[in-house]
Write a protein that holds these residues in place. Structure first.
Motif, mmCIF file in Angstrom:
data_model
loop_
_atom_site.group_PDB
_atom_site.id
_atom_site.type_symbol
_atom_site.label_atom_id
_atom_site.label_comp_id
_atom_site.label_asym_id
_atom_site.label_seq_id
_atom_site.Cartn_x
_atom_site.Cartn_y
_atom_site.Cartn_z
ATOM 1 N N THR A 1 -5.918 3.899 5.512
ATOM 2 C CA THR A 1 -4.517 3.994 5.889
ATOM 3 C C THR A 1 -4.432 4.143 7.407
ATOM 4 N N THR A 2 -3.211 4.137 7.902
ATOM 5 C CA THR A 2 -2.962 4.373 9.316
ATOM 6 C C THR A 2 -2.041 5.574 9.421
ATOM 7 N N ASN A 3 -2.413 6.536 10.251
ATOM 8 C CA ASN A 3 -1.564 7.731 10.390
ATOM 9 C C ASN A 3 -0.412 7.460 11.355
ATOM 10 N N ARG A 4 0.406 8.481 11.580
ATOM 11 C CA ARG A 4 1.584 8.339 12.452
ATOM 12 C C ARG A 4 1.234 7.919 13.867
ATOM 13 N N ASP A 5 0.029 8.287 14.325
ATOM 14 C CA ASP A 5 -0.396 7.941 15.680
ATOM 15 C C ASP A 5 -1.023 6.549 15.757
ATOM 16 N N GLY A 6 -1.090 5.860 14.614
ATOM 17 C CA GLY A 6 -1.670 4.524 14.580
ATOM 18 C C GLY A 6 -3.175 4.509 14.407
ATOM 19 N N ASP A 7 -3.777 5.671 14.133
ATOM 20 C CA ASP A 7 -5.225 5.746 13.935
ATOM 21 C C ASP A 7 -5.601 5.270 12.540
ATOM 22 N N HIS A 8 -6.681 4.502 12.453
ATOM 23 C CA HIS A 8 -7.213 4.001 11.187
ATOM 24 C C HIS A 8 -8.009 5.123 10.508
ATOM 25 N N ILE A 9 -7.689 5.429 9.252
ATOM 26 C CA ILE A 9 -8.364 6.513 8.529
ATOM 27 C C ILE A 9 -8.943 5.976 7.230
ATOM 28 N N GLU A 10 -10.254 6.139 7.058
ATOM 29 C CA GLU A 10 -10.916 5.763 5.802
ATOM 30 C C GLU A 10 -10.654 6.866 4.783
ATOM 31 N N LEU A 11 -10.079 6.502 3.647
ATOM 32 C CA LEU A 11 -9.754 7.484 2.618
ATOM 33 C C LEU A 11 -10.815 7.585 1.531
ATOM 34 N N ALA A 12 -11.348 6.437 1.118
ATOM 35 C CA ALA A 12 -12.290 6.449 0.001
ATOM 36 C C ALA A 12 -13.065 5.146 -0.057
ATOM 37 N N GLU A 13 -14.186 5.199 -0.746
ATOM 38 C CA GLU A 13 -14.938 3.998 -1.089
ATOM 39 C C GLU A 13 -15.130 4.033 -2.594
ATOM 40 N N HIS A 14 -14.763 2.936 -3.253
ATOM 41 C CA HIS A 14 -14.862 2.860 -4.715
ATOM 42 C C HIS A 14 -15.912 1.834 -5.106
ATOM 43 N N GLY A 15 -16.576 2.107 -6.233
ATOM 44 C CA GLY A 15 -17.600 1.205 -6.743
ATOM 45 C C GLY A 15 -17.384 0.878 -8.211
ATOM 46 N N GLU A 16 -18.422 0.339 -8.807
ATOM 47 C CA GLU A 16 -18.375 -0.147 -10.190
ATOM 48 C C GLU A 16 -17.728 0.854 -11.152
ATOM 49 N N GLY A 17 -16.784 0.348 -11.947
ATOM 50 C CA GLY A 17 -16.124 1.152 -12.967
ATOM 51 C C GLY A 17 -14.952 1.966 -12.465
ATOM 52 N N LEU B 1 2.273 14.173 -3.655
ATOM 53 C CA LEU B 1 1.289 14.866 -2.831
ATOM 54 C C LEU B 1 0.696 13.938 -1.769
ATOM 55 N N SER B 2 0.489 12.680 -2.109
ATOM 56 C CA SER B 2 -0.035 11.716 -1.151
ATOM 57 C C SER B 2 0.946 11.514 -0.002
ATOM 58 N N LYS B 3 2.224 11.413 -0.317
ATOM 59 C CA LYS B 3 3.245 11.241 0.718
ATOM 60 C C LYS B 3 3.305 12.453 1.635
ATOM 61 N N ARG B 4 3.195 13.645 1.064
ATOM 62 C CA ARG B 4 3.229 14.871 1.866
ATOM 63 C C ARG B 4 2.021 14.952 2.791
ATOM 64 N N ALA B 5 0.860 14.552 2.285
ATOM 65 C CA ALA B 5 -0.363 14.609 3.089
ATOM 66 C C ALA B 5 -0.292 13.652 4.264
ATOM 67 N N LYS B 6 0.389 12.546 4.092
ATOM 68 C CA LYS B 6 0.485 11.550 5.151
ATOM 69 C C LYS B 6 1.515 11.928 6.206
ATOM 70 N N ALA B 7 2.510 12.722 5.811
ATOM 71 C CA ALA B 7 3.596 13.086 6.737
ATOM 72 C C ALA B 7 3.134 13.969 7.882
#
Length: 127
Positions: free
Chosen positions: A45-61, A121-127
């Motif tokens: 995602t990108t935060n309010r300051d425009g910084d790129h943030i890696e949230l997760a890496e998902h794999g098989e299943g 909760l995701s929206k609140r964390a991003k705010a």
């Protein structure tokens, strides 16, 4: 519950993505979720300051893109891109809705309620 790809292959379409491909972007309208058959997917995602943030890496299943689908017509809160070539099962909003409508009403309520809570909760964390 263990992931059994054979169960999903009977009812879902498959899609292949090359390494480095964008599956969806933050802000896109959500029409599908995905289950990874092979490969890896980065969620960012990108935060309010425009910084790129890696949230997760998902794999098989693993499942991703599901929360926006649960709210019906929502937009993506993150970007999904392949780290390696991927084969994905595609879960359409229509197929998910058919399954939820056929589910036990208590279970359906439980799933929809938890989905709304997680999205909030995701929206609140991003705010």
């Amino acid at each position: 519950m263990a992931f059994d790809p054979q169960v999903f292959k009977k009812v879902l379409d498959r899609k292949v993505f090359q390494a480095g491909a964008t599956i969806f972007r933050e802000g896109d309208r959500a029409m599908t979720a995905f289950i990874i058959l092979c490969g890896t997917v980065q969620i960012s995602t990108t935060n309010r300051d425009g910084d790129h943030i890696e949230l997760a890496e998902h794999g098989e299943g693993e499942l991703f893109g599901e929360l926006a689908l649960m709210t019906g017509g929502s937009t993506r809160t993150a970007t999904a891109a392949t780290s390696s070539g991927c084969e994905l099962m595609v879960v359409s909003q229509m197929k998910l809705r058919e399954r939820l409508d056929a589910a036990d009403p208590i279970l359906r309520y439980w799933i929809e309620y938890l989905s709304r809570r997680i999205i909030d909760l995701s929206k609140r964390a991003k705010a």
